[in-house]
Design a protein around this motif. Structure first.
Motif, mmCIF file in Angstrom:
data_model
loop_
_atom_site.group_PDB
_atom_site.id
_atom_site.type_symbol
_atom_site.label_atom_id
_atom_site.label_comp_id
_atom_site.label_asym_id
_atom_site.label_seq_id
_atom_site.Cartn_x
_atom_site.Cartn_y
_atom_site.Cartn_z
ATOM 1 N N LYS A 1 -2.393 -2.909 -3.431
ATOM 2 C CA LYS A 1 -2.214 -4.125 -4.306
ATOM 3 C C LYS A 1 -1.658 -5.363 -3.715
ATOM 4 O O LYS A 1 -0.832 -5.241 -2.753
ATOM 5 C CB LYS A 1 -1.758 -3.573 -5.600
ATOM 6 C CG LYS A 1 0.044 -3.364 -5.468
ATOM 7 C CD LYS A 1 0.470 -2.925 -6.825
ATOM 8 C CE LYS A 1 1.995 -2.552 -6.483
ATOM 9 N NZ LYS A 1 2.672 -2.074 -7.917
ATOM 10 N N ASP B 1 -2.464 2.965 -4.936
ATOM 11 C CA ASP B 1 -3.589 1.964 -4.517
ATOM 12 C C ASP B 1 -2.806 0.839 -3.808
ATOM 13 O O ASP B 1 -1.771 0.515 -3.645
ATOM 14 C CB ASP B 1 -4.275 1.408 -5.887
ATOM 15 C CG ASP B 1 -4.549 2.267 -6.796
ATOM 16 O OD1 ASP B 1 -5.583 2.973 -6.191
ATOM 17 O OD2 ASP B 1 -4.286 2.375 -8.020
ATOM 18 N N HIS C 1 -15.705 -11.671 3.852
ATOM 19 C CA HIS C 1 -15.505 -11.386 2.285
ATOM 20 C C HIS C 1 -15.231 -12.807 1.935
ATOM 21 O O HIS C 1 -14.617 -13.868 2.565
ATOM 22 C CB HIS C 1 -14.322 -10.609 2.284
ATOM 23 C CG HIS C 1 -13.980 -10.424 0.673
ATOM 24 N ND1 HIS C 1 -14.299 -9.345 -0.004
ATOM 25 C CD2 HIS C 1 -12.727 -11.062 0.057
ATOM 26 C CE1 HIS C 1 -14.153 -9.473 -1.141
ATOM 27 N NE2 HIS C 1 -12.905 -10.419 -1.232
ATOM 28 N N GLY D 1 -10.014 -8.112 -2.644
ATOM 29 C CA GLY D 1 -10.997 -7.033 -2.919
ATOM 30 C C GLY D 1 -10.607 -5.816 -2.327
ATOM 31 O O GLY D 1 -9.405 -5.603 -2.305
ATOM 32 N N GLU D 2 -11.420 -5.137 -1.571
ATOM 33 C CA GLU D 2 -11.049 -3.894 -1.208
ATOM 34 C C GLU D 2 -10.570 -4.001 0.430
ATOM 35 O O GLU D 2 -10.187 -2.980 1.000
ATOM 36 C CB GLU D 2 -12.029 -2.882 -1.193
ATOM 37 C CG GLU D 2 -12.786 -2.515 -2.646
ATOM 38 C CD GLU D 2 -11.773 -1.857 -3.463
ATOM 39 O OE1 GLU D 2 -10.964 -1.072 -2.521
ATOM 40 O OE2 GLU D 2 -11.498 -2.012 -4.632
ATOM 41 N N VAL D 3 -10.943 -5.373 1.311
ATOM 42 C CA VAL D 3 -10.680 -5.601 2.442
ATOM 43 C C VAL D 3 -8.995 -5.085 3.048
ATOM 44 O O VAL D 3 -8.723 -4.815 4.100
ATOM 45 C CB VAL D 3 -11.101 -6.779 2.873
ATOM 46 C CG1 VAL D 3 -12.392 -6.955 2.588
ATOM 47 C CG2 VAL D 3 -10.055 -8.058 2.209
ATOM 48 N N ALA E 1 -6.851 -2.849 2.163
ATOM 49 C CA ALA E 1 -6.654 -1.804 2.705
ATOM 50 C C ALA E 1 -6.968 -1.287 4.297
ATOM 51 O O ALA E 1 -6.341 -0.396 4.887
ATOM 52 C CB ALA E 1 -7.479 -0.520 1.966
ATOM 53 N N GLY F 1 0.926 -1.176 0.083
ATOM 54 C CA GLY F 1 0.023 -0.135 -0.131
ATOM 55 C C GLY F 1 0.865 1.058 0.102
ATOM 56 O O GLY F 1 0.263 2.260 0.360
#
Length: 214
Positions: free
Chosen positions: A130, A128, A162, A142-144, A146, A124
């Motif tokens: 990744k 973004d 998730h 996914g977005e978790v 972060a 991070g």
């Protein structure tokens, strides 16, 4: 092969009694690792990797352990690779042999070192978050991911609701920064113990130090 995680009395002869009970059901013990001493209640947590000959039901392993007084089976599953201290040493040897790849090698070795299913390097540091590197069987984040950043020290993580992660137990450690972390996961369990968190913390710090010498 199969992995048994047991709570046993922390006194001489306890592990031998368990080994005898497993031998009585024709189990072949491949590895034994003392994961944690619990001095507050006089017990220890041990991982035992065993194999069975054809025709012997795996349930007999649990029954054999449960037949030993004061022994509790807290996890039982199929297991595909050895682990423990010798895997820690193998990981260190590989990292020191290829310093520039030390962090990548730790990611690759993470599942074997910690009796886990997968490992991923989450980055991070840019705009973004990744997945920079992952082993096979790593679920989609996914977005978790972060939400795990920044991470200041090695710790267990709460599994998010998730797909692919909800049933996992997770541990993570920062690498070059608190926004670049190694996450290791087990599907279903057992929970990562404090001693395992400490091992990952040590190996992560060592990987960063070795990488800096390249």
């Amino acid at each position: 092969m199969f992995l048994l995680r047991l709570i046993i009395p922390d006194r001489p002869g306890s592990l031998g009694t368990v080994a005898t009970a497993l031998g009585e059901v024709s189990a072949d013990i491949h590895a034994i690792e003392i994961v944690e001493h619990r001095r507050e209640n006089g017990t220890a947590v041990d991982d035992i990797v065993v194999d069975l000959p054809p025709g012997v039901l795996p349930d007999r392993l649990v029954s054999a352990c449960n037949s030993v007084p004061d022994v509790e089976v807290i996890w039982f599953s199929r297991y595909g690779a050895g682990g423990g201290l010798h895997m820690d040493l193998e990981a260190v040897e590989q990292m020191t042999s290829s310093p520039a790849e030390a962090i990548d090698l730790l990611v690759e070795q993470g599942p074997a070192v910690l009796h886990a299913d997968w490992a991923a390097l989450i980055d991070g540091t840019g705009a973004d978050v990744k997945v920079a590197l992952e082993t096979s069987a790593t679920p989609e984040f996914g977005e978790v991911a972060a939400a795990w950043l920044p991470l200041e020290k090695a710790t267990t993580l709460a599994a998010p609701d998730h797909k692919g992660l909800a049933e996992s137990v997770l541990v993570a450690a920062p690498l070059e920064s608190d926004r670049r972390i190694l996450v290791v996961g087990r599907r279903g369990g057992p929970e990562f113990l404090g001693s395992e968190v400490a091992r990952l913390s040590y190996l992560a710090s060592l990987a960063v130090t070795i990488r800096a010498t390249a």
